[in-house]
Design a protein around this motif. Sequence first.
Motif, PDB file in Angstrom:
ATOM      1  N   LEU A 249       0.801  -1.219   0.000  1.00 24.45           N
ATOM      2  CA  LEU A 249       0.000   0.000   0.000  1.00 24.45           C
ATOM      3  C   LEU A 249       0.833   1.268   0.000  1.00 24.45           C
ATOM      4  CD1 LEU A 249      -2.741  -1.001   2.594  1.00 24.45           C
ATOM      5  CD2 LEU A 249      -2.885  -1.064   0.122  1.00 24.45           C
ATOM      6  N   TRP A 250       2.142   1.145  -0.195  1.00 22.13           N
ATOM      7  CA  TRP A 250       2.998   2.334  -0.118  1.00 22.13           C
ATOM      8  C   TRP A 250       2.605   3.405  -1.140  1.00 22.13           C
ATOM      9  CZ3 TRP A 250       5.522   4.797   3.238  1.00 22.13           C
ATOM     10  CH2 TRP A 250       6.532   5.712   2.906  1.00 22.13           C
ATOM     11  N   PRO A 251       2.284   3.077  -2.405  1.00 22.62           N
ATOM     12  CA  PRO A 251       1.837   4.137  -3.324  1.00 22.62           C
ATOM     13  C   PRO A 251       0.568   4.829  -2.841  1.00 22.62           C
ATOM     14  CG  PRO A 251       2.457   2.169  -4.548  1.00 22.62           C
ATOM     15  CD  PRO A 251       2.464   1.790  -3.114  1.00 22.62           C
ATOM     16  N   ASN A 252      -0.377   4.078  -2.266  1.00 24.85           N
ATOM     17  CA  ASN A 252      -1.589   4.706  -1.750  1.00 24.85           C
ATOM     18  C   ASN A 252      -1.294   5.570  -0.526  1.00 24.85           C
ATOM     19  OD1 ASN A 252      -2.976   3.314  -3.714  1.00 24.85           O
ATOM     20  ND2 ASN A 252      -3.554   1.640  -2.357  1.00 24.85           N
ATOM     21  N   ILE A 253      -0.327   5.130   0.285  1.00 25.52           N
ATOM     22  CA  ILE A 253       0.066   5.941   1.439  1.00 25.52           C
ATOM     23  C   ILE A 253       0.673   7.257   0.975  1.00 25.52           C
ATOM     24  CG2 ILE A 253       1.607   6.028   3.432  1.00 25.52           C
ATOM     25  CD1 ILE A 253       1.259   3.006   3.721  1.00 25.52           C
ATOM     26  N   LEU A 254       1.530   7.187  -0.045  1.00 31.84           N
ATOM     27  CA  LEU A 254       2.123   8.418  -0.573  1.00 31.84           C
ATOM     28  C   LEU A 254       1.060   9.349  -1.131  1.00 31.84           C
ATOM     29  CD1 LEU A 254       5.322   7.060  -2.389  1.00 31.84           C
ATOM     30  CD2 LEU A 254       5.201   8.278  -0.213  1.00 31.84           C
ATOM     31  N   GLU A 255       0.046   8.790  -1.797  1.00 35.39           N
ATOM     32  CA  GLU A 255      -1.017   9.631  -2.355  1.00 35.39           C
ATOM     33  C   GLU A 255      -1.807  10.311  -1.245  1.00 35.39           C
ATOM     34  OE1 GLU A 255      -3.047  11.457  -5.413  1.00 35.39           O
ATOM     35  OE2 GLU A 255      -1.261  10.185  -5.492  1.00 35.39           O
ATOM     36  N   ALA A 256      -2.079   9.583  -0.154  1.00 36.58           N
ATOM     37  CA  ALA A 256      -2.790  10.182   0.973  1.00 36.58           C
ATOM     38  C   ALA A 256      -1.960  11.285   1.627  1.00 36.58           C
ATOM     39  CB  ALA A 256      -3.150   9.096   1.997  1.00 36.58           C
ATOM     40  N   VAL A 257      -0.640  11.059   1.710  1.00 35.14           N
ATOM     41  CA  VAL A 257       0.239  12.094   2.273  1.00 35.14           C
ATOM     42  C   VAL A 257       0.279  13.306   1.362  1.00 35.14           C
ATOM     43  CG1 VAL A 257       2.629  12.597   2.879  1.00 35.14           C
ATOM     44  CG2 VAL A 257       1.598  10.461   3.618  1.00 35.14           C
TER      45      VAL A 257
END
Length: 719
Positions: A543-551
């Motif tokens: 989920l790292w790409p989704n985490i970056l998008e949320a950040v």
Amino acid sequence: MSSLALYRRYRPETFAEVIGQEHVTDPLQQALRNNRVNHAYLFSGPRGCGKTTSARILARCLNCEQGPTPTPCGECQSCRDLARNGPGSIDVIEIDAASHGGVDDARELREKAFFGPAGSRYKIYIIDEAHMVTSAGFNALLKVVEEPPEHLKFIFATTEPEKVIGTIRSRTHHYPFRLVPPGTLREYLDEVCQKEEIPVAEGVLPLVVRAGQGSVRDSMSVMDQLLAGAGADGVTYPMATSLLGYTDGSLLDSVVEAFATGDGAAAFEVVDHVIEGGNDPRRFVADLLERLRDLVILAAVPDAADKGLIDAPADVLERMQAQAEIFGAAELSRAADLVNEGLTEMRGANSPRLQLELICARVMLPAAYGDERSVMARLDRIERGVNFSAGTGAPAMQYVPGPEAHPGAVTPVASPVPPGGGPAAARAAVRNPVGPGGGTPPAPAPAPAAQAPAPTPQPAPAPAPAPEAAPAAPAAPGAWPTAAPAGGGRRSGAWPTATPAGQGPSQPQQTPPGQPQAPSQLQPQQPAAPAPAPSGGLDPRTLWPNILEAVKNRRRFTWILLSQNAQVTGFDGTTLQLGFASAGARDNFSASGSEDVLRQALTEQFNVQWKIEAVIDPSGGGSAPPPSGGAPGFGGGGAGGYGAPAPSRPAAPQQSAPSHGARPTPAPRPPAPEPPPVSPEDDTPADDDPDLDESALSGRDLIVRELGATVLDEFSHDQ
């Protein structure tokens, strides 16, 4: 049965029978009760909404023997003459201004107006289509309309009140009529059908109301046509759709479900059925837009039917609610916009079928467009966990490695997400990779011994030593993350990519020259099941790409810092370990408040409370986890270890190998070499450098625009 038209047979005779015009009938009845009737009235509004009928009712109320009264008695001579089927009254004159709107007609009317009524209280002129009277004709009537005798009343009825000259409008009481609401009109048509004693299918009345477009007379004419052609079973839904030219509801259900599931074959089959069935493509697109409109309202207001926002039968409403749950809000809005644009483009098109097929292709392929609506539709699909099956022609909504990426690995079974579940259902599916029970996929049952003999183990040839990979060049600040090169690790913040062939977890461990191979290397390779997340829930590496998008949505500075300098190096279920390429990047992350931003993004987007631990990882990380057997946690390749062991936590000791030989301990990876220093004169670009972009942002503008900072003061070093 009388051959009289339906709208004439049921024409209202009192103000109480007029439907949908309470804003007009109530003030008129009160004026009659108070005996404050004006000498001239102007009734305006769309066709078929009751202007002329209300004028006749007003004349009947004025000339009733018990009047003026809001409820005529219906027994006196005047009421019988002005009844629904009455012969008419000599004192109530109806004039069609379309054929009597000239100045000569106005002069003749003016001369006859001063004669008193023959046998009634008032002499009333009802001038229909008053906007057709010429300016000279209105000017000829102006004096008599302004100061009429006591026995004279004027009622003007028109669909275009703005064409009536202002001097006439200022001398009248203006009452604007409106279109009848669909719910009221449907109830009225239902009562008429019950009086006619002809059964009508449930889905027919909404079609009649839609064809009438709020006009009572038009709706009654359509209903009269359907009742005239009714058979022994009454008016059926297929008969109404074929006669009125509307699209069958089953076709609309099929194309909407094809859009929701990305089934291109089903969508184009519906198009072919529409064309081959002789239906009008433009009417089909208009009906599809009407259906999408209902779905948009249902998605925003689940109880829209109870509030009267949607008029549809119970079975159709149930199907539409299921379709609205399958669609996402952004994807549904985009589909409605595209269909609306396509409907406009179909005007005068030489090939309506081609236009219809292009509309379907645009709706089902959001990945082919880069506009904001398409991007939001794709993110909506990801949030809802939609994963179209192979062969439907829909774009992949998530990364799925191919069989060549992990040879021999077992493909995890995706958990289905219930339709319309939203982000919460998608997160629940991620926490339970297999199903509601969670856990890893069940291992296949072993085959009986009688079916096939056991394979004979063959010694695997020793693989050739892989050449040492050259250190990757550092990425430019602000560059987009790219996939890792073959043989090397993934760059910090890069998207998850497939493990290169020969470096996956199923590849046997290489043995340095001169060392005996471990017995485990002589065994045939078995399929290695992917290790689940340590907590049995979310996997931060996936989920790292989704985490970056949320950040990124919360703070752009933190997103740049994490995407360029950090990666997930470990996770034990409660603590998320991030490895930074340098000590400066780690200190900047801790001192700038970015840790709180990341923690808030995880809590809001993924509903988790993880501790954040920032460490230095100069190796770049991103390598595949080692084979199972290490201790769980940050360091090893157990259930929670990612990549190389973190410097802040010692690696767990290796388990003792069998007596045939000990497994050698791999040498630690050397740190990446620092780039050579560059002198200032060599770092200055030449004037004719093609890469030099004078229009790019720099300095103050770059800091303000990209980082959202506020520059208090700026120092110049030119002196």
